[in-house]
Design an enzyme around this catalytic site. Structure first.
Site, PDB file in Angstrom:
ATOM      1  N   CYS A 154      14.415   3.672  -1.898  1.00  0.00           N
ATOM      2  CA  CYS A 154      13.377   4.690  -1.939  1.00  0.00           C
ATOM      3  C   CYS A 154      13.939   6.036  -1.495  1.00  0.00           C
ATOM      4  O   CYS A 154      14.682   6.114  -0.513  1.00  0.00           O
ATOM      5  CB  CYS A 154      12.215   4.285  -1.025  1.00  0.00           C
ATOM      6  N   CYS A 214      10.545   7.897   5.370  1.00  0.00           N
ATOM      7  CA  CYS A 214       9.588   7.369   6.347  1.00  0.00           C
ATOM      8  C   CYS A 214      10.325   6.526   7.393  1.00  0.00           C
ATOM      9  O   CYS A 214      10.997   5.547   7.061  1.00  0.00           O
ATOM     10  CB  CYS A 214       8.537   6.530   5.647  1.00  0.00           C
ATOM     11  N   CYS A 229      10.186   2.537   7.681  1.00  0.00           N
ATOM     12  CA  CYS A 229      10.305   1.715   6.480  1.00  0.00           C
ATOM     13  C   CYS A 229      11.722   1.189   6.259  1.00  0.00           C
ATOM     14  O   CYS A 229      12.691   1.952   6.267  1.00  0.00           O
ATOM     15  CB  CYS A 229       9.860   2.521   5.264  1.00  0.00           C
ATOM     16  N   CYS A 288      -1.682  -7.750  -4.552  1.00  0.00           N
ATOM     17  CA  CYS A 288      -1.308  -6.371  -4.275  1.00  0.00           C
ATOM     18  C   CYS A 288       0.068  -6.097  -4.862  1.00  0.00           C
ATOM     19  O   CYS A 288       1.055  -6.712  -4.450  1.00  0.00           O
ATOM     20  CB  CYS A 288      -1.303  -6.117  -2.773  1.00  0.00           C
ATOM     21  N   CYS A 332      -4.719  -4.847  -6.761  1.00  0.00           N
ATOM     22  CA  CYS A 332      -4.561  -3.550  -6.107  1.00  0.00           C
ATOM     23  C   CYS A 332      -3.150  -3.042  -6.392  1.00  0.00           C
ATOM     24  O   CYS A 332      -2.192  -3.821  -6.356  1.00  0.00           O
ATOM     25  CB  CYS A 332      -4.773  -3.684  -4.605  1.00  0.00           C
ATOM     26  N   CYS A 354      -8.011   1.981  -0.507  1.00  0.00           N
ATOM     27  CA  CYS A 354      -7.494   1.192   0.613  1.00  0.00           C
ATOM     28  C   CYS A 354      -6.511   2.070   1.360  1.00  0.00           C
ATOM     29  O   CYS A 354      -5.541   2.564   0.780  1.00  0.00           O
ATOM     30  CB  CYS A 354      -6.809  -0.061   0.075  1.00  0.00           C
ATOM     31  N   ARG A 359      -8.155  -5.241   7.730  1.00  0.00           N
ATOM     32  CA  ARG A 359      -7.146  -6.261   7.440  1.00  0.00           C
ATOM     33  C   ARG A 359      -6.028  -6.229   8.473  1.00  0.00           C
ATOM     34  O   ARG A 359      -5.487  -5.173   8.790  1.00  0.00           O
ATOM     35  CB  ARG A 359      -6.547  -6.016   6.045  1.00  0.00           C
TER      36      ARG A 359
END
Length: 391
Positions: free
Chosen positions: A65, A69, A72, A109, A142, A202, A272
């Site tokens: 990626c 972040c 992550c 998901c 999702c 979400c 969740r």
């Protein structure tokens, strides 16, 4: 305790607590913890009964990626030894999803690392959504693909997506300390795009990154204002090879208080328990079911979770039941909007906190600040491998 009675009354009326009340929940003592859980549990049962929604993650594209972040394992510069692979074909993703559906998952998901999807990526994910829905009647899907451009949420909705996940993660005031390659406002914009397209939004948070109580209350209040149908609460997994790899700030008691505060502030949404429950809640996981009405089944995106069979046994032993595909997740006043009849929820709240492994051995007592790296294991099965998934 007058505070808890007040919060229960407000939760049953969907009335927003004050900031001071939310902060007071986080400041309660361990001696009062069971009272806090019992009070928030009344609100949870009022809106969701004893149902637990199961969600299943499929990592469509892992690693590499370009975003930075700090939490992550898939970030730019991460040296965590995670699986790295390009896009799964629609049939491969559908096969991966089938394991979760067989285990009782109501929502699949679909997650892909990256800043955001190209139009070609949206086409690819649209084909995957169709493949999953063709093979699994009643299953919700999702998508979690990063920052959305204009028109992409509508295209995903047209392809059959029920929801879109994009987490705020932390407070606006501290966001720049966690990520520099995009902004807090970028994340808010993507959640709003999902809303506007008719997708069930979400969006959640990650706790344990060194934030203050005020930061936690700020982000949960911001989520309440954004009004997502689903709020995933992640507990940071300090992945070795990431900037936050040495942040071990959570105890099971702290996690329960954070979940309780979230329930009081967001009483009628799907809360969740996402990434990190096995590492930080450990043997206290069953108590968390009195606060949250949704969990992920089996493995996470880049690391392994508690065995799916153990998840199901935990739910049954705690006196809860798995929510079926014929049941609507949200209360009637919320389910009448958004994606409606199939329920809501879903999302991919655990992808960025690294996931966990609850089967690495018995958890010894620990305190905040004590590293439990023995409970973190990189995923080596399921999507992107030739081994059977955990579900």
């Amino acid at each position: 305790m007058d505070l808890l009675n007040t919060l229960v009354d407000k939760g049953l009326r969907r009335e927003l607590p004050t900031r001071d009340e939310a902060l007071a929940v986080l400041a309660t003592s361990d001696d009062d913890l069971l009272d806090v859980v019992a009070a928030a549990g009344k609100v949870r049962r009022h809106w969701f009964g004893r149902r637990v929604k199961l969600n299943y993650l499929v990592n469509l594209k892992s690693g590499l990626c370009p975003e930075d972040c700090s939490y992550c394992s898939q970030r730019l510069g991460s040296t965590a030894g995670i699986l790295k692979y390009t896009w799964l074909k629609p049939g491969q993703a559908s096969d991966a999803a089938a394991a979760g559906v067989a285990g009782g998952a109501k929502r699949v998901c679909l997650v892909a690392s990256g800043r955001g999807p190209t139009d070609r990526d949206v086409d690819r994910v649209s084909e995957t959504i169709k493949a999953i829905k063709d093979n699994n009647e009643g299953i919700e899907v999702c998508a979690c693909l990063g920052l959305l451009s204009e028109g992409q949420a509508e295209r995903l909705r047209e392809a059959g997506a029920d929801a879109y996940n994009h987490n705020l993660n932390t407070s606006e005031a501290t966001y720049g300390e966690i990520t520099t390659t995009h902004t807090y406002e970028d994340r808010v914009d993507t959640v709003q795009k999902a809303h506007a397209a008719g997708l069930s939004a979400c969006s959640g948070l990650i706790a344990g990154m060194g934030e203050t109580d005020e930061d936690l209350v700020d982000v949960v209040f911001s989520l309440r204002e954004l009004d997502p149908d689903s709020v995933p609460v992640n507990f940071l997994i300090p992945f070795e090879g990431t900037p936050l790899g040495k942040e071990w700030n959570l105890t099971p008691q702290r996690c329960l208080r954070i979940l309780a505060m979230t329930r009081f502030v967001c009483p009628d949404v799907e809360v969740r328990i996402a990434g990190g429950r096995e590492v930080h809640l450990r043997t206290m996981q069953p108590l968390a079911l009195h606060l949250a009405n949704s969990i992920f089944l089996g493995d996470y995106l880049t690391s392994e979770g508690q065995a799916g069979k153990a998840d199901l046994e935990m739910i049954a032993d705690a006196g809860f039941e798995v929510e079926g595909t014929d049941q609507v997740t949200l209360p009637e006043h919320r389910a009448s909007g958004g994606c409606g009849g199939g329920g809501e929820g879903g999302g991919c709240g655990s992808q960025e906190s690294g996931g966990v492994c609850g089967s690495a051995g018995a958890a010894a007592p620990s305190r905040a600040g004590e590293a439990r790296t023995d409970l973190v294991a990189v995923r080596r099965r399921g999507a992107g491998t030739d081994l059977a998934p955990n579900a």
